[in-house]
Structures are given as C-alpha cells and as structure tokens.
Write an enzyme that holds these catalytic residues in place. Sequence first.
Site, PDB file in Angstrom:
ATOM      1  N   HIS A 165      -2.363 -12.310  10.628  1.00  0.00           N
ATOM      2  CA  HIS A 165      -2.020 -10.672  10.377  1.00  0.00           C
ATOM      3  C   HIS A 165      -1.720 -10.161  11.799  1.00  0.00           C
ATOM      4  O   HIS A 165      -2.715 -10.470  12.771  1.00  0.00           O
ATOM      5  CB  HIS A 165      -3.028 -10.165   9.374  1.00  0.00           C
TER       6      HIS A 165
ATOM      7  N   GLU B 108       0.762  -1.183   0.033  1.00  0.00           N
ATOM      8  CA  GLU B 108      -0.019  -0.016  -0.092  1.00  0.00           C
ATOM      9  C   GLU B 108       0.901   1.266   0.053  1.00  0.00           C
ATOM     10  O   GLU B 108       0.535   2.319   0.340  1.00  0.00           O
ATOM     11  CB  GLU B 108      -1.155   0.140   1.072  1.00  0.00           C
TER      12      GLU B 108
ATOM     13  N   CYS C 179      -3.152  -4.745   3.804  1.00  0.00           N
ATOM     14  CA  CYS C 179      -2.112  -5.523   4.235  1.00  0.00           C
ATOM     15  C   CYS C 179      -2.128  -7.026   3.625  1.00  0.00           C
ATOM     16  O   CYS C 179      -1.499  -7.648   4.013  1.00  0.00           O
ATOM     17  CB  CYS C 179      -2.057  -5.551   5.922  1.00  0.00           C
TER      18      CYS C 179
END
Lengths: 131, 349
Positions: free
Chosen positions: B236, B80, B112
């Site tokens: 994550h 990103e 992400c």
Amino acid sequence: MEKPSAGLWRKIKPRYNLVGSQCKKCGSTYFPPRIVCKNCGRESRMEDRQFAGDGEVVSFTTIRVPPDTFKDEAPYIVGIIKLSEGPNVEGHIIDNGRKVEVGTKVKAAFRRMYVDGEEGLIYYHYKFEPI
Amino acid sequence: MSGIVGYGAHVPIYRIKVEEIAKVWGEDADAIKSGLNIREKSVPGRDEDAATIAVEAARRAVRHSGINPKEMGAVYVGSESHPYAVKPTATVVIESIGASSSVMAADLEFACKAGTAGIQAAMGLVDSGMIKYGMSIGADTSQGRPGDALEYTASAGGAAFIVGKDKHEVIANILKTVSYTSDTPDFWRREGAMFPTHSGRFTGEPGYFRHITGATKLMLETTGFKPVDFTYAVFHQPNGKFPMVVAKQLGFTEKQIEPGLLTPVIGNTYSGASMLGLASTLDVAKPGERILVTSFGSGAGSDSFIIEATENIDAKRGMATKVRGLIDSNKMYIDYATYLKDKDFIKGR
Ligand SMILES: [Zn+2]
C-alpha cells in the site's frame, strides 16, 4: 428534492449501457428504444440492442447559460453523436482537453449526470469522451 | 485454487502538481516532493465519484477477462467514499456491467483495504463452488482537508479484479492470502464528516508499518517463501516514501516494487492504491513470475497475497488496458482554484 419519476427504473438500462432497440425485420436501430419501427409499422419486430458506444460527432454546441440542474457545469458541450451501429444519440461531451469538431471520434464513458441537492438521488448516465 | 481471470483500472485524467498546492499554503514544494516522493496527484472530474470510477474499472475488467457478465456470481465494492451513505455502489456496478439479478452484491468499507478484503471474500465463494466468478473493486475519491498534509496525496482512482478458477481462464493464481488486523485508531472519519482526521505524523509506525510488516512476515513464515522468490512486490502506498521504506525493512528491493509504485505520479488512491499497483505489475508480469501484494487500511489491518502469473497472461494481454498507459496517455493539469471548484470546496456558492 424531487422524487424519482415513476419511469426512472426503466430508463436505467438505456442511460447506463446505451441499450436501444433494433427491428429484426429491417435491421433499423433506435436510441432511445422504440416500441414500433418507423419503417415497418405494424410489421415491426423490435428487440433490445446494446450499442458499443463508439461513434463520431455530427453536431455540437457549447452551453454557457445552463438550466439550474447544470449550473455548476457550464460551460459544457452537448452534441449529437452518430454511433457506429447507426443511430444518432444526444449526449454530453466530456472536456478532456482534446478538440471537439464535427467528425471527432468519441467513445462512451460512465459519469454522474446530476446530483439532486444535498439529499436527493445521484443520476448516472453515459457521456461521450473525444479519443 | 482460485485466481485472477481479468482486471481493469481507472484513473481520472485531471492532475494537480505539488507546486500548485504548496504555493497556496506557502510551503516548500521541493521538500514535500522529496519527503513524500510525490510529484502530482489525480483529481476526479466534477462528474466522477467512486461509483463512476468503479464502473469504468469493472467494465475494463470484464472486457479483459472475456467472461459473460451474466455468470458473475458476486460483486463487492470497497471504498471509503461511497457516493451514498445508504444505497450500495455495487448496485450501480452490476447494472452497468450487465450482470444478472441473481448476483450477490455488497459494499465494503475498511479504509484503504476494503477492495482486497473483497478479493478474499470472492476467493472463498469461488473455491467453495458457490459461484463461478466474483469481482472485487477498490475505488475512491478521497478527500484531504485544504491545508492538511493529506491534501498533497489524497487522490482518485480504482481497480477491479475478477476471481475465477477455470485453469484455461486464470491469468494469475492466488497461491495464498493472510490478514493481520488490530484496533488501532490511526485515521478515521465519522458519519457525515467531510474530511478524515488522523493522529498526525506519528501514525505511520503503529498503523502502516506494524500491519504491513505483520501480514507480510506472517505470509513469508507460513509459506517458506523469501523476498528473493518474488519478481515483484506491491505495498500500500499512502505516499511514495512509505512503500520504499517498508520494502527495504522486509528485504525487498526498489526494482521489485518499481512497476507497482504509482503514488509518485497519481497520489494515494486509497482503496484503489494496492490494487492499481497489482494491476500495473500484472501488465508486465510474465508466466511463472510471482508477486507479493500487501494492502493496508487504517483502523487497522493488512491483507497479503501471493500471486503467480500463468501461461494465459500473455494471451489475454491484448485485451488489457495498461495502467501506465491510462495514467500517461491523457492528462489535464488544473490549478488550485479549479481544484477547489471541482471538489465543491467553495462556500457560499
Ligand atoms: Zn423495421
């Protein structure tokens, strides 16, 4: 903002991957690449040679009064590195906290060399980091 | 069946401690450290960006895999923080690893999780026989607005995975992948905006937890595997706390997530986070051991994978650059003023 020079495309391989040249006749290695071997002249047979990127510091200096291009980088170190394959290469030496001396072992890393203002190109280049 | 034939990682050497940020804003460092389970985060050097991180990780992955980069059929870079709005990071990567010009290449963006989306794309191309090897990289130099809670976690790093299917080369089979995606505005950044905006502290539930849980449960239900069937799990990790909470909710233990839990020591590397966690877990995985990986990207979605190490993993270990080694071997602590200068946050310069 500057327009990229006409030869930029040809310089990407040497700048990213330390691609120089080697004479097939006498074995001499060159960086940046040469079209004619210094030893063999008209007899030379040159080919591309990618160098592994490890070597040692031959000489270095700390730049405190930089050109505009690197005004936010100072102080920074530039040096001459003797690559394990032979040629001497000029390059920026990354400050990774390790002491830089003549004989310091280094390896090549991939970094941004400079950024042309807000709208221009980003120039990527090898640098050397002390190991 | 496709699998991983090599991987590589990169984490910048610069670090800033939670205490150093907290003192500038008059906040309680100990409360932040225990609340977010984070001690320090990585900071990119002035000369590093998502492309240089992607290149360093990709070169290590090629070395670990032992493949000829001319046989690379596809390269995807998920980030990103791509350095250019228009000019693919993937082009810098293919040139720097010595891939041929006939390679498929593109940049991906899904907050992400763009890097794990790239692994799924590479799996499809490899399994269909369209390409021999495909590489996906997740790399970011994420930005947290000074004074925002994200400033304690937004960091830099990345990992690259090469997918192939020759059983003599695969170090870990990818048994299955599933995704869970919805339109959830939990976190965003408009074109040209320097910093992301988020919906505040209430975004965890509809964003992170719903999607990680949705993808992981879907995976367990469709395969019949239970949490005890995995030696390791990677979720994550936007901070050090969320993956511990979601692991517990799903029935995984702290021991299972320990090797891949890196955010406490490097911060949230965004697209790099779950992939660095997987790389760090593969560093210690033995043949036959299974790893469950579930990424998350705001906006929002999760990709879940079941990965099983093969006999080849030990033989290739010597060529791997260990993630924990990379993180611990050389660190330089910087103060907040240097951090602002390096991130180009100082106005009037
Ligand atoms: Zn010669």
